[in-house]
Design an enzyme around this catalytic site. Structure first.
Site, PDB file in Angstrom:
ATOM      1  N   LYS A  14       0.836  -1.205   0.000  1.00 42.71           N
ATOM      2  CA  LYS A  14       0.000   0.000   0.000  1.00 42.71           C
ATOM      3  C   LYS A  14       0.872   1.257   0.000  1.00 42.71           C
ATOM      4  O   LYS A  14       0.649   2.175  -0.787  1.00 42.71           O
ATOM      5  CB  LYS A  14      -0.940   0.021   1.222  1.00 42.71           C
ATOM      6  CG  LYS A  14      -1.841  -1.195   1.320  1.00 42.71           C
ATOM      7  CD  LYS A  14      -2.742  -1.142   2.535  1.00 42.71           C
ATOM      8  CE  LYS A  14      -2.032  -1.218   3.875  1.00 42.71           C
ATOM      9  NZ  LYS A  14      -1.538  -2.563   4.247  1.00 42.71           N
ATOM     10  N   ARG A  89      -9.487   0.489   8.478  1.00 46.76           N
ATOM     11  CA  ARG A  89      -9.065  -0.865   8.825  1.00 46.76           C
ATOM     12  C   ARG A  89     -10.146  -1.620   9.582  1.00 46.76           C
ATOM     13  O   ARG A  89      -9.936  -2.787   9.932  1.00 46.76           O
ATOM     14  CB  ARG A  89      -7.809  -0.793   9.701  1.00 46.76           C
ATOM     15  CG  ARG A  89      -6.513  -1.117   8.941  1.00 46.76           C
ATOM     16  CD  ARG A  89      -5.382  -0.971   9.929  1.00 46.76           C
ATOM     17  NE  ARG A  89      -4.177  -1.657   9.567  1.00 46.76           N
ATOM     18  CZ  ARG A  89      -3.155  -1.081   8.938  1.00 46.76           C
ATOM     19  NH1 ARG A  89      -3.240   0.158   8.498  1.00 46.76           N
ATOM     20  NH2 ARG A  89      -2.044  -1.764   8.720  1.00 46.76           N
ATOM     21  N   ARG A 128      11.971  -5.958   5.041  1.00 45.26           N
ATOM     22  CA  ARG A 128      11.920  -4.534   5.375  1.00 45.26           C
ATOM     23  C   ARG A 128      12.458  -4.303   6.790  1.00 45.26           C
ATOM     24  O   ARG A 128      13.117  -3.294   7.060  1.00 45.26           O
ATOM     25  CB  ARG A 128      10.478  -4.013   5.257  1.00 45.26           C
ATOM     26  CG  ARG A 128      10.369  -2.527   5.543  1.00 45.26           C
ATOM     27  CD  ARG A 128       8.992  -1.961   5.235  1.00 45.26           C
ATOM     28  NE  ARG A 128       7.975  -2.434   6.157  1.00 45.26           N
ATOM     29  CZ  ARG A 128       6.683  -2.133   6.068  1.00 45.26           C
ATOM     30  NH1 ARG A 128       6.245  -1.371   5.087  1.00 45.26           N
ATOM     31  NH2 ARG A 128       5.817  -2.583   6.942  1.00 45.26           N
ATOM     32  N   ARG A 134      11.628  -0.769  12.127  1.00 45.06           N
ATOM     33  CA  ARG A 134      10.273  -0.895  12.695  1.00 45.06           C
ATOM     34  C   ARG A 134      10.184  -2.168  13.527  1.00 45.06           C
ATOM     35  O   ARG A 134      10.356  -3.261  13.008  1.00 45.06           O
ATOM     36  CB  ARG A 134       9.229  -0.935  11.572  1.00 45.06           C
ATOM     37  CG  ARG A 134       8.817   0.441  11.109  1.00 45.06           C
ATOM     38  CD  ARG A 134       7.817   0.368   9.980  1.00 45.06           C
ATOM     39  NE  ARG A 134       6.614  -0.382  10.292  1.00 45.06           N
ATOM     40  CZ  ARG A 134       5.541  -0.405   9.501  1.00 45.06           C
ATOM     41  NH1 ARG A 134       5.538   0.291   8.369  1.00 45.06           N
ATOM     42  NH2 ARG A 134       4.476  -1.104   9.832  1.00 45.06           N
ATOM     43  N   ARG A 146      -0.295  -9.508  13.138  1.00 41.53           N
ATOM     44  CA  ARG A 146      -0.845  -8.405  12.321  1.00 41.53           C
ATOM     45  C   ARG A 146      -1.730  -8.956  11.214  1.00 41.53           C
ATOM     46  O   ARG A 146      -2.789  -8.390  10.917  1.00 41.53           O
ATOM     47  CB  ARG A 146       0.294  -7.566  11.729  1.00 41.53           C
ATOM     48  CG  ARG A 146       0.994  -6.718  12.770  1.00 41.53           C
ATOM     49  CD  ARG A 146       2.371  -6.290  12.327  1.00 41.53           C
ATOM     50  NE  ARG A 146       2.350  -5.383  11.198  1.00 41.53           N
ATOM     51  CZ  ARG A 146       3.422  -5.088  10.474  1.00 41.53           C
ATOM     52  NH1 ARG A 146       4.589  -5.643  10.750  1.00 41.53           N
ATOM     53  NH2 ARG A 146       3.333  -4.241   9.481  1.00 41.53           N
TER      54      ARG A 146
HETATM   55  P1  B4P Z   1       4.543  -1.467   2.095  1.00 42.62           P
HETATM   56  O1  B4P Z   1       4.037  -0.858   0.861  1.00 42.62           O
HETATM   57  O2  B4P Z   1       5.428  -0.638   2.938  1.00 42.62           O
HETATM   58  O3  B4P Z   1       3.458  -2.080   3.078  1.00 42.62           O
HETATM   59  P2  B4P Z   1       2.111  -1.517   3.679  1.00 42.62           P
HETATM   60  O4  B4P Z   1       1.082  -2.428   3.110  1.00 42.62           O
HETATM   61  O5  B4P Z   1       1.951  -0.064   3.451  1.00 42.62           O
HETATM   62  O6  B4P Z   1       2.412  -1.666   5.282  1.00 42.62           O
HETATM   63  P3  B4P Z   1       1.825  -1.930   6.743  1.00 42.62           P
HETATM   64  O7  B4P Z   1       0.443  -2.474   6.665  1.00 42.62           O
HETATM   65  O8  B4P Z   1       2.894  -2.735   7.384  1.00 42.62           O
HETATM   66  O9  B4P Z   1       1.815  -0.675   7.615  1.00 42.62           O
HETATM   67  P4  B4P Z   1       0.955   0.412   8.374  1.00 42.62           P
HETATM   68  O10 B4P Z   1       1.959   1.457   8.554  1.00 42.62           O
HETATM   69  O11 B4P Z   1      -0.297   0.749   7.627  1.00 42.62           O
HETATM   70  O12 B4P Z   1       5.318  -2.777   1.632  1.00 42.62           O
HETATM   71  C1  B4P Z   1       5.967  -3.649   2.542  1.00 42.62           C
HETATM   72  C2  B4P Z   1       7.275  -4.149   1.959  1.00 42.62           C
HETATM   73  O13 B4P Z   1       7.062  -4.880   0.746  1.00 42.62           O
HETATM   74  C3  B4P Z   1       8.230  -3.013   1.600  1.00 42.62           C
HETATM   75  O14 B4P Z   1       9.495  -3.339   2.040  1.00 42.62           O
HETATM   76  C4  B4P Z   1       8.191  -2.942   0.070  1.00 42.62           C
HETATM   77  O15 B4P Z   1       9.416  -2.548  -0.488  1.00 42.62           O
HETATM   78  C5  B4P Z   1       7.867  -4.376  -0.319  1.00 42.62           C
HETATM   79  N1  B4P Z   1       7.054  -4.450  -1.544  1.00 42.62           N
HETATM   80  C6  B4P Z   1       6.014  -3.641  -1.885  1.00 42.62           C
HETATM   81  N2  B4P Z   1       5.497  -4.019  -3.084  1.00 42.62           N
HETATM   82  C7  B4P Z   1       6.236  -5.108  -3.488  1.00 42.62           C
HETATM   83  C8  B4P Z   1       6.186  -5.975  -4.648  1.00 42.62           C
HETATM   84  N3  B4P Z   1       5.285  -5.808  -5.642  1.00 42.62           N
HETATM   85  N4  B4P Z   1       7.067  -7.002  -4.722  1.00 42.62           N
HETATM   86  C9  B4P Z   1       7.989  -7.192  -3.738  1.00 42.62           C
HETATM   87  N5  B4P Z   1       8.080  -6.413  -2.626  1.00 42.62           N
HETATM   88  C10 B4P Z   1       7.219  -5.385  -2.497  1.00 42.62           C
HETATM   89  O16 B4P Z   1       0.484  -0.193   9.801  1.00 42.62           O
HETATM   90  C11 B4P Z   1       1.325  -0.407  10.941  1.00 42.62           C
HETATM   91  C12 B4P Z   1       0.517  -0.551  12.265  1.00 42.62           C
HETATM   92  O17 B4P Z   1      -0.130   0.710  12.613  1.00 42.62           O
HETATM   93  C13 B4P Z   1      -0.654  -1.550  12.285  1.00 42.62           C
HETATM   94  O18 B4P Z   1      -0.225  -2.871  12.559  1.00 42.62           O
HETATM   95  C14 B4P Z   1      -1.578  -0.960  13.403  1.00 42.62           C
HETATM   96  O19 B4P Z   1      -1.138  -1.330  14.696  1.00 42.62           O
HETATM   97  C15 B4P Z   1      -1.413   0.530  13.239  1.00 42.62           C
HETATM   98  N6  B4P Z   1      -2.467   1.146  12.395  1.00 42.62           N
HETATM   99  C16 B4P Z   1      -2.232   1.781  11.191  1.00 42.62           C
HETATM  100  N7  B4P Z   1      -3.405   2.237  10.673  1.00 42.62           N
HETATM  101  C17 B4P Z   1      -4.392   1.872  11.541  1.00 42.62           C
HETATM  102  C18 B4P Z   1      -5.811   2.027  11.534  1.00 42.62           C
HETATM  103  N8  B4P Z   1      -6.452   2.633  10.520  1.00 42.62           N
HETATM  104  N9  B4P Z   1      -6.534   1.539  12.579  1.00 42.62           N
HETATM  105  C19 B4P Z   1      -5.924   0.934  13.603  1.00 42.62           C
HETATM  106  N10 B4P Z   1      -4.569   0.731  13.676  1.00 42.62           N
HETATM  107  C20 B4P Z   1      -3.805   1.195  12.642  1.00 42.62           C
END
Ligand code: B4P
Length: 189
Positions: A14, A89, A128, A134, A146
């Protein structure tokens, strides 16, 4: 105005795809994960409370993230559009977002879901974790927690947007550029 929800489990890409969409369409990026990490870095009371939950892989309370999103919408009146990344979420967050947007005469155009299996998610997040610092990316049990939270509390959000005819699922495994191309095709439909 282009308002998008980018949806998917932790590590689905995302944040990665959001960065590319911002560059192409000039949208405001609202990542609740980033907003919460900024509160932690600033050492606020909200950040201290959120950290306890995030370090266990648990979602923070709906009221906290809804309040943060409301502030950001108010600060960015007149924006070209918003990308909601990692929010909503829960179904309660999705309902609250609709209410907030209605108050600004706005609505979500598409909810785009990146679909990735658990094995790939675990590998990406552990990778990552080697560089991100993190704590929630550095331990396989925490990553599993998670993904479990996602299955129980977040996956039902897909049905909420499907019932509005806004849900679009795409394969999140593959080249980043190829996945981005699929998202652009949905937007420019
Ligand atoms: P990202 O793109 O960084 O992953 P994400 O889905 O955005 O991350 P996440 O869900 O962990 O985080 P959030 O901060 O929202 O990609 C991950 C990795 O994959 C990277 O290293 C990237 O390079 C690699 N990658 C991407 N695309 C790729 C591809 N096509 N091929 C190969 N590799 C690839 O959440 C963190 C915490 O915050 C949650 O657990 C929760 O506790 C809290 N939180 C956040 N929002 C909340 C909400 N709305 N309500 C309640 N709690 C919340």
């Amino acid at each position: 105005m282009l308002n998008l929800v980018l949806f998917g489990p932790p590590g689905a890409g995302k944040g990665t795809q959001s960065a590319k969409l911002i560059e192409k369409y000039g949208l405001i990026h609202l990542s609740t994960g980033d907003l919460l990490r900024a509160e932690i870095t600033a050492g606020t009371d909200l950040g201290l409370e959120a950290k306890k939950l995030m370090d266990q892989g648990i979602l923070v309370p709906d009221s906290v993230v809804i309040g943060m999103i409301e502030n950001k919408l108010n600060e960015n009146k007149g924006a070209a559009g918003f990308i909601f990344d990692g929010f909503p979420r829960t179904v309660a967050q999705a309902e609250a977002l609709d209410t907030l947007l209605e108050g600004h005469q706005l609505s979500i155009k598409h909810m785009i879901s990146l679909e990735v299996n658990q094995e790939e998610l675990t590998q990406r997040l552990l990778e990552r974790g080697k560089t991100s610092g993190r704590p929630d990316d550095q331990n396989e049990d925490l990553i599993r927690k998670r993904v479990q939270e996602y299955g129980e509390k977040t996956a039902p959000v897909a049905g909420y947007y499907a019932s509005q005819g806004k849900f679009q699922g795409i394969d999140g495994i593959g080249e980043i550029e190829e996945i981005f191309g699929q998202i652009v095709r949905i937007i420019e439909g």
